[in-house]
Design a protein around this motif. Sequence first.
Motif, short mmCIF file in Angstrom:
data_model
loop_
_atom_site.label_atom_id
_atom_site.label_comp_id
_atom_site.label_asym_id
_atom_site.label_seq_id
_atom_site.Cartn_x
_atom_site.Cartn_y
_atom_site.Cartn_z
N LEU A 115 0.83 -1.20 0.00
CA LEU A 115 0.00 0.00 0.00
C LEU A 115 0.87 1.26 0.00
CD1 LEU A 115 -2.74 -1.04 2.61
CD2 LEU A 115 -3.06 -0.74 0.16
N VAL A 116 1.90 1.26 0.84
CA VAL A 116 2.80 2.41 0.92
C VAL A 116 3.53 2.61 -0.41
CG1 VAL A 116 4.84 3.36 2.05
CG2 VAL A 116 3.08 2.20 3.41
N ALA A 117 4.01 1.51 -1.00
CA ALA A 117 4.72 1.59 -2.28
C ALA A 117 3.82 2.12 -3.38
CB ALA A 117 5.27 0.21 -2.66
N ALA A 118 2.57 1.68 -3.40
CA ALA A 118 1.63 2.13 -4.42
C ALA A 118 1.36 3.63 -4.28
CB ALA A 118 0.32 1.36 -4.31
N PHE A 119 1.16 4.11 -3.05
CA PHE A 119 0.93 5.54 -2.83
C PHE A 119 2.15 6.35 -3.24
CE2 PHE A 119 -2.62 4.42 0.09
CZ PHE A 119 -3.58 5.27 -0.47
N ALA A 120 3.34 5.83 -2.93
CA ALA A 120 4.56 6.52 -3.33
C ALA A 120 4.66 6.59 -4.86
CB ALA A 120 5.79 5.79 -2.76
N GLY A 121 4.29 5.50 -5.51
CA GLY A 121 4.31 5.48 -6.97
C GLY A 121 3.33 6.46 -7.58
N ILE A 122 2.13 6.56 -6.97
CA ILE A 122 1.14 7.52 -7.46
C ILE A 122 1.70 8.95 -7.38
CG2 ILE A 122 -1.08 8.60 -6.94
CD1 ILE A 122 -2.09 5.85 -6.07
N THR A 123 2.35 9.25 -6.27
CA THR A 123 2.92 10.59 -6.09
C THR A 123 3.96 10.90 -7.15
OG1 THR A 123 2.59 10.42 -3.69
CG2 THR A 123 4.13 12.10 -4.47
N VAL A 124 4.82 9.93 -7.44
CA VAL A 124 5.87 10.13 -8.44
C VAL A 124 5.26 10.28 -9.83
CG1 VAL A 124 7.90 9.12 -9.55
CG2 VAL A 124 7.60 8.93 -7.07
N VAL A 125 4.31 9.39 -10.17
CA VAL A 125 3.68 9.44 -11.50
C VAL A 125 2.93 10.75 -11.68
CG1 VAL A 125 1.81 8.44 -12.87
CG2 VAL A 125 3.54 6.95 -11.87
N ALA A 126 2.18 11.16 -10.65
CA ALA A 126 1.37 12.37 -10.75
C ALA A 126 2.23 13.62 -10.92
CB ALA A 126 0.49 12.52 -9.51
N SER A 127 3.46 13.61 -10.37
CA SER A 127 4.33 14.77 -10.52
C SER A 127 4.80 14.93 -11.95
CB SER A 127 5.54 14.65 -9.58
OG SER A 127 6.34 13.54 -9.93
N GLY A 128 4.90 13.79 -12.67
CA GLY A 128 5.16 13.81 -14.10
C GLY A 128 6.53 14.35 -14.49
N ASP A 129 6.86 14.16 -15.76
CA ASP A 129 8.05 14.76 -16.33
C ASP A 129 7.88 14.83 -17.84
OD1 ASP A 129 10.20 11.80 -15.98
OD2 ASP A 129 8.24 12.08 -16.89
N GLY A 130 8.52 15.80 -18.47
CA GLY A 130 8.44 15.93 -19.91
C GLY A 130 7.05 16.26 -20.41
N ASP A 131 6.69 15.65 -21.55
CA ASP A 131 5.40 15.91 -22.19
C ASP A 131 4.24 15.44 -21.34
OD1 ASP A 131 6.75 16.99 -24.30
OD2 ASP A 131 6.62 15.19 -25.56
N ILE A 132 4.45 14.40 -20.52
CA ILE A 132 3.39 13.87 -19.68
C ILE A 132 2.95 14.92 -18.66
CG2 ILE A 132 2.87 12.18 -17.88
CD1 ILE A 132 4.35 10.13 -19.46
#
Length: 287
Positions: A115-132
């Motif tokens: 659960l903690v890893a998934a939430f951490a991943g969401i935070t990283v993905v949501a911050s985005g980079d580049g065109d995303i």
Amino acid sequence: MLALALMWGLSIPVTKYGLETMPPLTLTAVRFAVAVPLLLILTIGRKRLAWNAVPAVAALGVLGIGIGQVAQTFGVAGTSASVGTIISATIPVFIVFFAALRLKQKISRLQLIGLVAAFAGITVVASGDGDIAATTTIVGPVWMIVSALAIAFYYVWSVELTNRYGTIVVAAWSTFFGFIALLPWAGWEAYHAPFQITGGALGAAAYLGVVVTALGLFLWLHILRGVPAGVAASVQYLQPVFGIIASSLIFGDLIGSKFILGVVCILAGLALAMKTPKRPNDNVENL
């Protein structure tokens, strides 16, 4: 299982494509206008839904369609297709959490780490980079998380009802009631928001209604008849893979290092969250 992963994995990119010319509530309403008759046909010859169960099933539909699917469509409108795809993959993680609350199932240490890893991943993905990052708003990922929470709770809440009346009956009638609750809001949006009815948008709605909702449910239940639920659930790992590939091909999403890191965290969290002890009365595997 591979076909189902592809069908469900394409749902977010196809939704994103439909939203190019049709607003969120309208697209969702057209989707379920297609899906509801097909689901009701599947209920023919099956156990009838008791009248005293109608309020609970109707409330379930409002939660799953009126909140879960609508929030997902708004979320897809506010994120890149790749970000929307990977955040929606967290639904099984939230199922484990809600099952612990409602069904009194214990969360193991590995699941908690997941659960903690998934939430951490969401935070990283949501911050985005580049065109995303350029195509992802602040509220888009929030809508996607609201959607994941609502859909996960829908599945857990439906366990008691599906045990009584069957998955297809509960899914069909809850979808029907959710669709009815959605119609006034979709009508209001269609009246106030200018949009175009294009072949692409109608095709997207048809795909979501026929392939993702109706055919997807039928195929999933067919798989569960011959494949252990724990093995069948592995389809969850392939959905985001197909979705991200499709997003790259259709919308040209360029995958950066932050996105890859977030995907790894979310998939690792998904793997740990789904690693449940084998118990004879484990209801999560029946979802």
